[in-house]
Structures are given as structure tokens and as C-alpha cells.
Design a protein around this motif. Structure first.
Motif, short mmCIF file in Angstrom:
data_model
loop_
_atom_site.label_atom_id
_atom_site.label_comp_id
_atom_site.label_asym_id
_atom_site.label_seq_id
_atom_site.Cartn_x
_atom_site.Cartn_y
_atom_site.Cartn_z
N HIS A 45 0.69 -1.43 -0.02
CA HIS A 45 -0.01 -0.19 0.08
C HIS A 45 1.02 1.37 0.05
CE1 HIS A 45 -3.28 2.83 0.71
NE2 HIS A 45 -2.79 2.99 2.19
N ARG A 46 1.83 1.50 0.89
CA ARG A 46 2.67 2.49 0.86
C ARG A 46 3.55 2.51 -0.39
NH1 ARG A 46 4.06 0.45 6.01
NH2 ARG A 46 6.06 -0.50 5.19
N GLN A 47 3.94 1.44 -1.15
CA GLN A 47 4.66 1.65 -2.28
C GLN A 47 3.63 2.21 -3.50
OE1 GLN A 47 5.99 -2.21 -3.28
NE2 GLN A 47 8.03 -1.86 -2.22
N SER A 48 2.33 1.92 -3.30
CA SER A 48 1.29 2.31 -4.24
C SER A 48 1.18 3.83 -4.16
CB SER A 48 0.17 1.51 -4.33
OG SER A 48 0.41 0.01 -4.45
N LEU A 49 0.96 4.38 -2.82
CA LEU A 49 0.84 5.62 -2.61
C LEU A 49 2.04 6.66 -3.02
CD1 LEU A 49 -0.88 5.63 1.04
CD2 LEU A 49 -1.97 5.98 -1.25
N TRP A 50 3.05 5.94 -2.91
CA TRP A 50 4.40 6.69 -3.37
C TRP A 50 4.32 6.85 -4.85
CZ3 TRP A 50 7.94 10.08 -2.70
CH2 TRP A 50 9.05 10.31 -3.80
N TYR A 51 3.95 5.73 -5.38
CA TYR A 51 3.85 5.97 -6.99
C TYR A 51 3.01 6.84 -7.74
CZ TYR A 51 6.58 1.32 -6.79
OH TYR A 51 7.29 0.51 -6.48
N LEU A 52 1.87 6.84 -6.70
CA LEU A 52 0.67 7.76 -7.18
C LEU A 52 1.01 9.27 -7.12
CD1 LEU A 52 -2.48 6.16 -5.55
CD2 LEU A 52 -1.95 6.25 -8.04
N VAL A 53 1.79 9.67 -5.96
CA VAL A 53 2.16 11.03 -5.63
C VAL A 53 3.41 11.45 -6.29
CG1 VAL A 53 0.92 11.15 -3.54
CG2 VAL A 53 3.39 10.49 -3.42
N ALA A 54 4.35 10.57 -6.89
CA ALA A 54 5.57 11.08 -7.80
C ALA A 54 4.87 11.88 -9.00
CB ALA A 54 6.31 9.73 -7.93
N LEU A 55 5.93 12.74 -9.32
CA LEU A 55 6.01 13.45 -10.37
C LEU A 55 7.12 13.32 -11.36
CD1 LEU A 55 4.55 16.86 -9.17
CD2 LEU A 55 3.58 15.08 -10.59
N PRO A 56 7.16 12.74 -12.47
CA PRO A 56 5.70 12.18 -13.16
C PRO A 56 5.33 11.01 -12.26
CG PRO A 56 7.46 11.68 -14.66
CD PRO A 56 8.04 12.60 -13.41
N PRO A 57 4.07 10.43 -12.68
CA PRO A 57 3.60 9.42 -11.85
C PRO A 57 4.42 8.13 -12.09
CG PRO A 57 2.08 9.87 -13.46
CD PRO A 57 3.06 11.10 -13.38
N ILE A 58 4.84 7.16 -11.19
CA ILE A 58 5.29 5.90 -11.70
C ILE A 58 4.33 4.80 -11.78
CG2 ILE A 58 7.06 4.21 -10.57
CD1 ILE A 58 8.01 6.56 -8.69
N VAL A 59 4.33 4.59 -13.06
CA VAL A 59 3.07 3.76 -13.37
C VAL A 59 3.48 2.22 -12.90
CG1 VAL A 59 1.76 2.71 -15.36
CG2 VAL A 59 2.23 5.10 -15.21
N ALA A 60 4.91 2.01 -13.01
CA ALA A 60 5.38 0.64 -12.80
C ALA A 60 6.89 0.81 -12.06
CB ALA A 60 5.44 -0.17 -14.09
N PRO A 61 7.18 -0.08 -11.22
CA PRO A 61 8.50 0.14 -10.61
C PRO A 61 9.53 -0.32 -11.78
CG PRO A 61 7.47 -1.71 -9.53
CD PRO A 61 6.32 -1.00 -10.45
N GLU A 62 10.86 0.24 -11.78
CA GLU A 62 11.64 -0.11 -12.64
C GLU A 62 12.35 -1.66 -12.33
OE1 GLU A 62 15.23 2.54 -12.12
OE2 GLU A 62 14.02 4.40 -12.50
N ARG A 63 12.14 -2.07 -11.29
CA ARG A 63 12.56 -3.72 -10.95
C ARG A 63 11.24 -4.37 -10.65
NH1 ARG A 63 16.74 -0.36 -9.80
NH2 ARG A 63 18.85 -1.00 -10.96
N GLU A 64 11.27 -5.49 -10.88
CA GLU A 64 10.36 -6.30 -10.09
C GLU A 64 10.57 -6.87 -8.68
OE1 GLU A 64 7.47 -7.29 -9.65
OE2 GLU A 64 7.08 -8.26 -11.77
N SER A 65 9.55 -6.81 -7.99
CA SER A 65 9.77 -7.17 -6.65
C SER A 65 10.24 -8.55 -6.32
CB SER A 65 8.34 -7.04 -5.68
OG SER A 65 8.27 -7.45 -4.46
N ARG A 66 11.18 -8.45 -5.21
CA ARG A 66 11.69 -9.72 -4.85
C ARG A 66 10.82 -10.60 -3.64
NH1 ARG A 66 18.01 -8.87 -5.21
NH2 ARG A 66 18.36 -8.31 -7.37
N HIS A 67 9.48 -9.95 -3.35
CA HIS A 67 8.98 -10.41 -2.25
C HIS A 67 7.78 -11.55 -2.70
CE1 HIS A 67 11.08 -7.99 0.62
NE2 HIS A 67 10.64 -6.94 0.13
N ALA A 68 7.32 -12.14 -1.82
CA ALA A 68 6.12 -13.10 -1.91
C ALA A 68 5.48 -13.31 -0.74
CB ALA A 68 6.72 -14.34 -2.40
N TYR A 69 4.21 -13.89 -0.82
CA TYR A 69 3.54 -14.41 0.50
C TYR A 69 4.06 -16.03 0.41
CZ TYR A 69 0.71 -10.27 0.11
OH TYR A 69 0.33 -8.89 -0.07
#
Length: 290
Positions: A45-69
């Protein structure tokens, strides 16, 4: 992603992953540095909010997440990669296909969208077999998502998790926070979806319901046959009070709709369907109230 998001996840056994991913996930699963289940949702959730408020918006992170459930059951470890970058690409594609161009451009500058699309196409050429292990839905749960499950597979944790949960003896994961979800085996999920498809085709023919169930079925077929399937109400549990969560029997009601259709009991099917639609319309209407 918004805080009020529900998730449909597939957890694959470690043997489903080719090397070197299998070894990497094996190490990750026992690492003390990985986020807990509740923390993982907060991190996303925090990452998503950061992507939304960034200028220009970050539609997708530069690298894939290394996390998993992670889930564990009968001595087997199951992995559900976040695939945040892949899911972001797919979300943009869906957004662009469902909205007028002027609306899309107001959220995502055309130059940014073109670059993101180019990155996605380049990635797909090198990763043709990768698919998201997680589907998301904001402000509601699509009714076809309930089809793979049964009421006996439900688990509920209220408040801070102290004494409010119900252990069904199924696959375990840490759930110290308010949670409502279901977990089943892939074999059971596929059988139930196949039965639902047969009933819907016979009784309703081509319909939006059929398309929705078909989409779930096709997605499940992409994964290892000994996987686990999880429906997680996610942030939606914060829109409902304890009584509403205890009373929520959407899985059972979807089952009743299908049983009614199968038996030709149209009044039962319609009554259960109306109950479902009414419950979830109340939740969805909260989107416009905020």
C-alpha cells in the motif's frame, strides 16, 4: 492499488519454480528479513501511494519485486510472488482499454505511457511464461471469485486477532490482523469452477457470468496442479463491522445460486443472487461516498 482491495492468489509449491528461482525462494521462505503477511499488505500500500504522488507518476517500478507471500501445509512450502511490476503493467493495460483516451492521459502522461508499454513489450519477449499469481479488485469482490471455495474453508480474524479467529485446520499463514478469507487446493478449485461452468452454460448460456467464471478457470489452469488458491478480503474488512464479517456467507450463497440453477429452482437462485448483489452494492457504494 487502494487500501480497499481484495485479492485472489495462487501459491505454488517450490517444485513449480525453475532454477534459479526455486533456490532463491527457498532461501527467502526461511529468511527473517521478509515482511510478515500483515506487513506485506502495508508495504504494498505504501509503495502504491508513493507511485501515485510521484511526479511524473510511477506507473510501474523499474525492477520487479523480490517479495512473496508464503504458506506452509503438510510439510510443503508454497510461494505467491508479488510480481508488483507485472501487475502494474497489466493494470495500466486494463485501465487504458476501459477508459476514454482523454481520461487516461489525465492520469498518465502519454510519454510515460508509451515508455511503460515499450518496457512491458521488451519484458514479455524475455519472459513469455510468467503470469501474475495475484488478481486484485477494488471496493468489491467479483462474484466468480467465490466459486472455487466452500464455507468450510473460511477463516476469520477480528480485531487484533486475539481470540477472534477460527482455525479450520487448513494451510497456515500468519494472520495477526483483521482478516477474512478462504483457502483451498487447486484440484478442488478447478473441479468447482468446471462444475459452475457446466451449470451456467446449460442454464444461462452466453452471459457475463459465464465470461467471469471462464476467466477465473483459465487463470487457474496456468499454475501447478498442487498449488493452493486463496481469496483474501484484504482491505475490504475495514469497510465492514464485526457483525457484517461474521454474517458474510458469500461463498455459500454463490454455491446456493449454482445449486438452484442446477436443480431448476429458479426462485432460490434469484433470491440468493439478489442477496449477494445487495450486500456487495452496499460496499461498492462506499467508493462514491469517499
Amino acid at each position: 492499488m487502494l487500501p480497499y482491495v481484495a485479492y485472489l492468489r495462487v501459491y505454488e509449491p517450490l517444485v513449480a519454480f525453475p532454477e534459479p528461482a526455486r533456490s532463491a525462494w527457498t532461501v527467502y521462505a526461511v529468511s527473517g528479513d521478509r515482511p510478515s503477511r500483515s506487513a506485506a499488505l502495508s508495504v504494498e500500500h505504501r509503495q502504491s501511494l508513493w507511485y501515485l504522488v510521484a511526479l511524473p507518476p510511477i506507473v510501474a517500478p523499474e525492477r520487479e519485486s523480490r517479495h512473496a507471500y508464503i504458506r506452509r501445509f503438510d510439510g510443503t512450502t508454497y510461494i505467491c510472488p508479488w510480481h508488483t511490476r507485472l501487475r502494474s503493467w497489466l493494470a495500466l493495460a486494463e485501465f487504458r482499454s476501459s477508459m476514454p483516451a482523454r481520461v487516461v492521459d489525465s492520469f498518465v502522461p502519454p510519454a510515460v505511457a508509451r515508455q511503460v508499454e515499450a518496457d512491458f513489450e521488451r519484458w514479455k519477449r524475455g519472459n513469455p511464461q510468467v503470469r501474475p499469481h495475484i488478481l486484485t479488485s477494488t471496493w468489491q469482490i467479483p462474484l466468480p471469485w467465490f466459486v472455487p471455495f466452500r464455507s468450510s474453508e473460511r477463516w476469520l480474524v477480528l480485531g487484533d486477532g486475539a481470540g477472534g479467529g477460527r482455525d479450520t485446520g487448513g494451510p497456515t499463514t500468519a494472520a495477526a490482523t483483521r482478516t477474512l478469507g478462504y483457502v483451498t487446493s487447486m484440484a478442488q478449485a478447478r473441479r468447482r469452477v468446471a462444475r459452475a461452468l457446466a451449470v451456467v452454460r446449460r442454464r444461462l448460456g452466453d452471459s457475463a457470468v459465464l465470461v467471469g467464471v471462464e476467466d477465473v478457470g483459465r487463470w487457474l489452469e496456468e499454475f501447478h496442479p498442487r498449488s493452493l488458491v486463496e481469496l483474501d478480503y484484504g482491505g475490504l474488512v475495514h469497510l465492514l463491522d464485526d457483525a457484517a464479517l461474521r454474517a458474510d456467507q458469500s461463498v455459500a450463497e454463490v454455491g446456493a445460486v449454482l445449486s438452484g440453477l442446477d436443480a431448476g429452482q429458479s426462485e432460490l437462485a434469484v433470491a440468493m443472487y439478489k442477496r449477494l448483489v445487495t450486500r456487495w452494492r452496499v460496499v461498492q457504494d462506499l467508493e462514491t461516498a469517499n
